[in-house]
Write a protein that holds these residues in place. Structure first.
Motif, short mmCIF file in Angstrom:
data_model
loop_
_atom_site.label_atom_id
_atom_site.label_comp_id
_atom_site.label_asym_id
_atom_site.label_seq_id
_atom_site.Cartn_x
_atom_site.Cartn_y
_atom_site.Cartn_z
N ARG A 1 0.85 -1.20 0.00
CA ARG A 1 0.00 0.00 0.00
C ARG A 1 0.88 1.25 0.00
O ARG A 1 0.65 2.18 -0.78
CB ARG A 1 -0.94 0.02 1.20
CG ARG A 1 -1.81 1.27 1.21
CD ARG A 1 -2.76 1.43 2.40
NE ARG A 1 -3.05 0.26 3.16
CZ ARG A 1 -2.63 0.06 4.42
NH1 ARG A 1 -1.88 0.95 5.04
NH2 ARG A 1 -2.96 -1.04 5.07
N ALA A 2 1.90 1.27 0.84
CA ALA A 2 2.80 2.43 0.91
C ALA A 2 3.52 2.65 -0.42
O ALA A 2 3.67 3.80 -0.86
CB ALA A 2 3.79 2.26 2.05
N ALA A 3 3.96 1.58 -1.07
CA ALA A 3 4.64 1.70 -2.36
C ALA A 3 3.69 2.26 -3.41
O ALA A 3 4.07 3.12 -4.21
CB ALA A 3 5.20 0.35 -2.80
N TYR A 4 2.45 1.77 -3.42
CA TYR A 4 1.46 2.28 -4.38
C TYR A 4 1.20 3.77 -4.14
O TYR A 4 1.18 4.57 -5.06
CB TYR A 4 0.15 1.50 -4.29
CG TYR A 4 -0.95 2.10 -5.12
CD1 TYR A 4 -0.99 1.89 -6.49
CD2 TYR A 4 -1.90 2.92 -4.55
CE1 TYR A 4 -1.97 2.48 -7.27
CE2 TYR A 4 -2.89 3.51 -5.31
CZ TYR A 4 -2.92 3.28 -6.67
OH TYR A 4 -3.88 3.88 -7.44
N LEU A 5 1.04 4.13 -2.86
CA LEU A 5 0.71 5.52 -2.54
C LEU A 5 1.88 6.47 -2.79
O LEU A 5 1.68 7.68 -2.92
CB LEU A 5 0.20 5.62 -1.11
CG LEU A 5 -1.17 4.97 -0.90
CD1 LEU A 5 -1.56 4.98 0.57
CD2 LEU A 5 -2.24 5.63 -1.76
N PRO B 1 -0.24 9.44 -4.40
CA PRO B 1 -0.50 9.82 -3.01
C PRO B 1 -1.96 10.15 -2.69
O PRO B 1 -2.36 10.05 -1.54
CB PRO B 1 0.39 11.03 -2.79
CG PRO B 1 1.09 11.31 -4.04
CD PRO B 1 0.73 10.28 -5.05
N ARG B 2 -2.75 10.51 -3.68
CA ARG B 2 -4.16 10.86 -3.41
C ARG B 2 -5.12 9.79 -3.91
O ARG B 2 -6.28 10.06 -4.14
CB ARG B 2 -4.48 12.20 -4.07
CG ARG B 2 -3.65 13.34 -3.49
CD ARG B 2 -3.91 14.62 -4.18
NE ARG B 2 -3.53 14.47 -5.59
CZ ARG B 2 -3.58 15.40 -6.50
NH1 ARG B 2 -4.00 16.59 -6.20
NH2 ARG B 2 -3.20 15.16 -7.74
N SER B 3 -4.64 8.55 -4.04
CA SER B 3 -5.46 7.50 -4.65
C SER B 3 -5.71 6.31 -3.74
O SER B 3 -5.85 5.19 -4.22
CB SER B 3 -4.81 7.03 -5.95
OG SER B 3 -4.76 8.07 -6.89
N GLU B 4 -5.81 6.53 -2.45
CA GLU B 4 -6.08 5.41 -1.54
C GLU B 4 -7.39 4.71 -1.89
O GLU B 4 -7.46 3.49 -1.91
CB GLU B 4 -6.12 5.90 -0.08
CG GLU B 4 -6.58 4.85 0.92
CD GLU B 4 -5.68 3.60 0.99
OE1 GLU B 4 -6.20 2.53 1.35
OE2 GLU B 4 -4.49 3.69 0.69
#
Length: 134
Positions: free
Chosen positions: A62-66, A70-73
């Motif tokens: 999740r952290a790598a994706y964000l 950064p605004r796509s949780e």
């Protein structure tokens, strides 16, 4: 004296992956190398398989994706909804080509991996096969 070893990692979540495994095994037989070939079969893809390896991995993925989005949780959460999160993550990039940049994601992921991160069993076995001394 050590001998050569051949290890191939391929995704088998689709018919192309199954054909790749069969082709590798047939080639190894043809050239007399079946005793030194190890084919590690990934159920989906590395990113998806990492998600299924351990609960701790989900936080890192999740952290790598964000880091990329950064605004796509919410978008990320939708991409992995359902019972089989690894399969959902495997299928998500087909539905949304901008979901992740695999190269950038791999880099971001590598910078975040810590001692609680779990390696999928097929990948651990592939590494073991590569370093095995005959």
């Amino acid at each position: 004296m050590s001998h050569s070893r051949i290890t191939a990692v391929t995704a088998c979540g689709c018919s192309i992956g199954v054909r790749a495994v069969q082709a590798l095994e047939a080639l190894a037989v043809e050239v007399g190398a079946s005793d030194i070939l190890h084919v590690a079969e990934a159920p989906y893809t590395l990113e998806a398989d990492l998600l299924g390896a351990a609960d701790a991995n989900e936080r890192v993925l999740r952290a790598a994706y964000l880091k990329q989005h950064p605004r796509s949780e919410e978008k990320r959460q939708k991409s992995v909804e359902g019972g089989d999160q690894a399969k959902a993550l495997y299928l998500a990039p087909y539905a949304d080509k901008e979901l992740i940049s695999k190269g950038e994601f791999a880099h971001d992921l590598a910078t975040l991996i810590g001692p609680d991160f779990a390696c999928p069993e097929y990948l651990a076995q592939a590494i073991t096969e590569v370093i095995k001394v005959s």
